[in-house]
Design a protein around this motif. Structure first.
Motif, PDB file in Angstrom:
ATOM      1  N   VAL A 156       0.823  -1.223   0.000  1.00  0.00           N
ATOM      2  CA  VAL A 156       0.000   0.000   0.000  1.00  0.00           C
ATOM      3  C   VAL A 156       0.853   1.268   0.000  1.00  0.00           C
ATOM      4  O   VAL A 156       0.332   2.366  -0.210  1.00  0.00           O
ATOM      5  N   ALA A 157       2.162   1.114   0.234  1.00  0.00           N
ATOM      6  CA  ALA A 157       3.051   2.282   0.169  1.00  0.00           C
ATOM      7  C   ALA A 157       4.419   1.835  -0.317  1.00  0.00           C
ATOM      8  O   ALA A 157       4.969   0.836   0.151  1.00  0.00           O
ATOM      9  N   ASN A 158       4.931   2.581  -1.282  1.00  0.00           N
ATOM     10  CA  ASN A 158       6.251   2.307  -1.867  1.00  0.00           C
ATOM     11  C   ASN A 158       6.848   3.659  -2.242  1.00  0.00           C
ATOM     12  O   ASN A 158       6.964   4.015  -3.414  1.00  0.00           O
ATOM     13  N   PRO A 159       7.202   4.456  -1.230  1.00  0.00           N
ATOM     14  CA  PRO A 159       7.564   5.859  -1.461  1.00  0.00           C
ATOM     15  C   PRO A 159       8.760   6.067  -2.372  1.00  0.00           C
ATOM     16  O   PRO A 159       8.843   7.103  -3.041  1.00  0.00           O
ATOM     17  N   ALA A 160       9.671   5.117  -2.424  1.00  0.00           N
ATOM     18  CA  ALA A 160      10.845   5.282  -3.281  1.00  0.00           C
ATOM     19  C   ALA A 160      10.623   4.698  -4.675  1.00  0.00           C
ATOM     20  O   ALA A 160      11.545   4.711  -5.506  1.00  0.00           O
ATOM     21  N   GLY A 161       9.426   4.208  -4.925  1.00  0.00           N
ATOM     22  CA  GLY A 161       9.122   3.682  -6.258  1.00  0.00           C
ATOM     23  C   GLY A 161       9.943   2.461  -6.624  1.00  0.00           C
ATOM     24  O   GLY A 161      10.303   2.266  -7.793  1.00  0.00           O
ATOM     25  N   PHE A 162      10.245   1.609  -5.652  1.00  0.00           N
ATOM     26  CA  PHE A 162      11.011   0.403  -5.950  1.00  0.00           C
ATOM     27  C   PHE A 162      10.235  -0.487  -6.915  1.00  0.00           C
ATOM     28  O   PHE A 162       9.003  -0.591  -6.837  1.00  0.00           O
ATOM     29  N   ARG A 163      10.962  -1.117  -7.843  1.00  0.00           N
ATOM     30  CA  ARG A 163      10.327  -2.031  -8.789  1.00  0.00           C
ATOM     31  C   ARG A 163      10.564  -3.458  -8.314  1.00  0.00           C
ATOM     32  O   ARG A 163      11.699  -3.929  -8.273  1.00  0.00           O
ATOM     33  N   LEU A 164       9.472  -4.117  -7.919  1.00  0.00           N
ATOM     34  CA  LEU A 164       9.601  -5.477  -7.405  1.00  0.00           C
ATOM     35  C   LEU A 164       9.528  -6.482  -8.549  1.00  0.00           C
ATOM     36  O   LEU A 164       8.608  -6.446  -9.373  1.00  0.00           O
ATOM     37  N   VAL A 165      10.518  -7.353  -8.600  1.00  0.00           N
ATOM     38  CA  VAL A 165      10.630  -8.362  -9.653  1.00  0.00           C
ATOM     39  C   VAL A 165      10.422  -9.732  -9.021  1.00  0.00           C
ATOM     40  O   VAL A 165      11.114 -10.100  -8.070  1.00  0.00           O
ATOM     41  N   GLU A 166       9.463 -10.490  -9.535  1.00  0.00           N
ATOM     42  CA  GLU A 166       9.179 -11.824  -9.000  1.00  0.00           C
ATOM     43  C   GLU A 166      10.059 -12.857  -9.701  1.00  0.00           C
ATOM     44  O   GLU A 166      10.064 -12.953 -10.930  1.00  0.00           O
ATOM     45  N   VAL A 167      10.797 -13.620  -8.895  1.00  0.00           N
ATOM     46  CA  VAL A 167      11.768 -14.592  -9.404  1.00  0.00           C
ATOM     47  C   VAL A 167      11.537 -15.922  -8.702  1.00  0.00           C
ATOM     48  O   VAL A 167      11.191 -15.959  -7.514  1.00  0.00           O
ATOM     49  N   GLU A 168      11.707 -17.025  -9.413  1.00  0.00           N
ATOM     50  CA  GLU A 168      11.609 -18.335  -8.784  1.00  0.00           C
ATOM     51  C   GLU A 168      12.626 -18.403  -7.642  1.00  0.00           C
ATOM     52  O   GLU A 168      13.804 -18.064  -7.818  1.00  0.00           O
ATOM     53  N   GLY A 169      12.159 -18.831  -6.460  1.00  0.00           N
ATOM     54  CA  GLY A 169      12.958 -18.777  -5.245  1.00  0.00           C
ATOM     55  C   GLY A 169      14.418 -19.203  -5.382  1.00  0.00           C
ATOM     56  O   GLY A 169      15.330 -18.430  -5.062  1.00  0.00           O
ATOM     57  N   PRO A 170      14.689 -20.434  -5.858  1.00  0.00           N
ATOM     58  CA  PRO A 170      16.076 -20.877  -5.956  1.00  0.00           C
ATOM     59  C   PRO A 170      16.927 -20.055  -6.921  1.00  0.00           C
ATOM     60  O   PRO A 170      18.159 -20.043  -6.813  1.00  0.00           O
ATOM     61  N   GLN A 171      16.283 -19.365  -7.866  1.00  0.00           N
ATOM     62  CA  GLN A 171      17.025 -18.588  -8.863  1.00  0.00           C
ATOM     63  C   GLN A 171      17.419 -17.197  -8.360  1.00  0.00           C
ATOM     64  O   GLN A 171      18.179 -16.485  -9.024  1.00  0.00           O
ATOM     65  N   LEU A 172      16.934 -16.813  -7.186  1.00  0.00           N
ATOM     66  CA  LEU A 172      17.292 -15.503  -6.647  1.00  0.00           C
ATOM     67  C   LEU A 172      18.794 -15.391  -6.398  1.00  0.00           C
ATOM     68  O   LEU A 172      19.369 -14.303  -6.472  1.00  0.00           O
ATOM     69  N   VAL A 173      19.438 -16.526  -6.122  1.00  0.00           N
ATOM     70  CA  VAL A 173      20.887 -16.530  -5.916  1.00  0.00           C
ATOM     71  C   VAL A 173      21.608 -16.024  -7.156  1.00  0.00           C
ATOM     72  O   VAL A 173      22.583 -15.274  -7.067  1.00  0.00           O
ATOM     73  N   ARG A 174      21.125 -16.414  -8.322  1.00  0.00           N
ATOM     74  CA  ARG A 174      21.741 -15.969  -9.581  1.00  0.00           C
ATOM     75  C   ARG A 174      21.238 -14.589  -9.995  1.00  0.00           C
ATOM     76  O   ARG A 174      21.999 -13.766 -10.501  1.00  0.00           O
ATOM     77  N   ALA A 175      19.966 -14.356  -9.767  1.00  0.00           N
ATOM     78  CA  ALA A 175      19.361 -13.104 -10.222  1.00  0.00           C
ATOM     79  C   ALA A 175      19.908 -11.898  -9.482  1.00  0.00           C
ATOM     80  O   ALA A 175      19.835 -10.768 -10.001  1.00  0.00           O
ATOM     81  N   ILE A 176      20.479 -12.110  -8.307  1.00  0.00           N
ATOM     82  CA  ILE A 176      20.964 -10.985  -7.506  1.00  0.00           C
ATOM     83  C   ILE A 176      22.007 -10.157  -8.246  1.00  0.00           C
ATOM     84  O   ILE A 176      22.167  -8.966  -8.009  1.00  0.00           O
ATOM     85  N   ASP A 177      22.721 -10.760  -9.198  1.00  0.00           N
ATOM     86  CA  ASP A 177      23.716 -10.020  -9.976  1.00  0.00           C
ATOM     87  C   ASP A 177      23.084  -8.887 -10.779  1.00  0.00           C
ATOM     88  O   ASP A 177      23.740  -7.886 -11.081  1.00  0.00           O
ATOM     89  N   ASP A 178      21.812  -9.053 -11.140  1.00  0.00           N
ATOM     90  CA  ASP A 178      21.136  -8.069 -11.987  1.00  0.00           C
ATOM     91  C   ASP A 178      20.151  -7.198 -11.213  1.00  0.00           C
ATOM     92  O   ASP A 178      19.447  -6.391 -11.817  1.00  0.00           O
ATOM     93  N   LEU A 179      20.097  -7.373  -9.897  1.00  0.00           N
ATOM     94  CA  LEU A 179      19.142  -6.648  -9.068  1.00  0.00           C
ATOM     95  C   LEU A 179      19.864  -5.734  -8.092  1.00  0.00           C
ATOM     96  O   LEU A 179      21.030  -5.934  -7.774  1.00  0.00           O
ATOM     97  N   ASP A 180      19.156  -4.741  -7.591  1.00  0.00           N
ATOM     98  CA  ASP A 180      19.731  -3.891  -6.550  1.00  0.00           C
ATOM     99  C   ASP A 180      19.655  -4.565  -5.187  1.00  0.00           C
ATOM    100  O   ASP A 180      20.523  -4.359  -4.328  1.00  0.00           O
ATOM    101  N   LEU A 181      18.616  -5.370  -4.988  1.00  0.00           N
ATOM    102  CA  LEU A 181      18.390  -6.027  -3.704  1.00  0.00           C
ATOM    103  C   LEU A 181      17.535  -7.257  -3.961  1.00  0.00           C
ATOM    104  O   LEU A 181      16.730  -7.284  -4.897  1.00  0.00           O
ATOM    105  N   ALA A 182      17.710  -8.281  -3.142  1.00  0.00           N
ATOM    106  CA  ALA A 182      16.889  -9.480  -3.286  1.00  0.00           C
ATOM    107  C   ALA A 182      16.748 -10.182  -1.949  1.00  0.00           C
ATOM    108  O   ALA A 182      17.667 -10.169  -1.126  1.00  0.00           O
TER     109      ALA A 182
END
Length: 267
Positions: A156-182
Motif C-alpha cells: 500500500v506504500a512504496n515511497p521510493a518507487g522500488f520495482r519489485l521483480v518476481e523470481v523463482e525462489g532458488p534462482q534468486l541466488v543468480r538473479a541478484i547479480d542483476d538486481l539492486d536487492l533481493a
C-alpha cells in the motif's frame, strides 16, 4: 495365556518397526541423519527416506508410507493441507533458517536509489515472508493484517518507487547479480559456493519469525506415536546435530536459529 503371549509378541513387533522419516537433500537431511545415528545407538531404529521434490514427502506421509517428515515450514504445510486435504500436522518445531535482504551493489539499505529493482520469490509462501522483511526494513508498507500471505498486490506504500521483480525462489541466488536487492535464504548462497555473501545480508529475519521454522510433521492419527516424540527429543537435545547445523550455515549464527531452545517443543 496364549492370547496374552500373542499380544506381547505383536507389541514387540510394533516396537521393533523402524521409524520412517522423510527428508529432502541438503543441510536438513544431514542434521536428521546425525540424529538418526544417535537414535540407533539408543535402540530406536530410524530409516531415512529421501525425496527429491517438495510434494512427495507429504503425500507419502498422508498415505502411511512414512511416519514423519522434516522439510517444510508451517506456511508451506498450511498451504499443502489447504490445497490437497492432507490429514497431517506439525508435532514439533525444528530449525529456523533465517532469510536476508542481499545486495552486491549497495552496502546499506539506505543506499538504494529511487526506482531500485528488488527481487522477491514468485511463490505465495516465500513471497509473503520476503515482503514482510521488506516491510520491517521500512522499504515498503503492506496492507494491515495480511501477514505471511501478503503478495505484491498488498503493498500500500512504496515511497521510493522500488520495482519489485518476481523470481523463482532458488534462482534468486543468480538473479541478484542483476538486481539492486533481493530476498534470499543464506543456505542457498552457501550451497552456491558464496558463503561470504550469506553472511553479508543488509538485514535478517529473526527468532520471531517462528512461523517459518522447519517442522516435524506426522499423520494426525499417528501424532502421538512415542517413537516420534523420542526421536524429536534426540534431535533437539543433540550437540552433534547442533554442530552439523552450525557448519551447514557457514558457522554464522546470524543465518539460523534453534527456536526449540526458547519455546515449547510442541509449538
Amino acid at each position: 495365556m496364549i492370547l496374552c503371549a500373542g499380544s506381547l509378541l505383536l507389541s514387540g513387533t510394533l516396537a521393533a518397526a523402524p521409524l520412517r522419516v522423510g527428508v529432502t537433500p541438503g543441510s536438513l537431511a544431514d542434521s536428521v541423519a546425525v540424529a538418526a545415528a544417535e537414535a540407533r545407538q539408543q535402540g530406536l531404529d530410524v530409516e531415512l527416506i529421501e525425496f527429491t521434490d517438495w510434494t512427495a514427502p507429504n503425500t507419502a506421509l498422508d498415505t502411511g508410507d512414512i511416519d514423519l517428515n522434516y522439510f517444510q515450514h508451517q506456511a508451506f504445510l498450511d498451504n499443502a493441507i489447504r490445497e490437497r486435504g492432507y490429514r497431517i500436522q506439525s508435532v514439533a518445531v525444528g530449525l529456523l533458517p533465517n532469510i536476508g535482504l542481499y545486495s552486491k551493489k549497495h552496502a546499506r539499505l539506505a543506499d538504494l536509489p529511487k526506482g531500485a529493482t528488488i527481487g522477491v520469490a514468485n511463490d505465495p509462501v516465500n513471497q509473503g515472508r520476503g515482503l514482510q522483511l521488506l516491510d520491517q526494513a521500512g522499504l515498503i508498507t503492506l496492507r494491515d493484517g495480511v501477514g505471511p500471505r501478503g503478495t505484491v498486490d498488498d503493498i500500500v506504500a512504496n515511497p521510493a518507487g522500488f520495482r519489485l521483480v518476481e523470481v523463482e525462489g532458488p534462482q534468486l541466488v543468480r538473479a541478484i547479480d542483476d538486481l539492486d536487492l533481493a530476498q534470499g535464504y543464506p543456505a542457498h548462497f552457501v550451497n552456491a559456493g558464496q558463503p561470504e555473501l550469506a553472511s553479508r545480508a543488509l538485514q535478517y529475519s529473526s527468532i520471531d519469525d517462528i512461523y517459518y521454522a522447519i517442522r516435524f510433521v506426522a499423520r494426525t492419527e499417528g501424532a502421538d506415536d512415542p517413537r516420534i516424540a523420542r526421536f524429536i527429543a534426540i534431535y533437539q537435545g543433540s550437540d552433534a546435530v547442533r554442530r552439523t547445523i552450525h557448519e551447514a550455515f557457514a558457522s554464522d549464527p546470524q543465518l539460523y536459529a534453534l527456536p526449540w531452545l526458547n519455546a515449547s517443543p510442541s509449538r
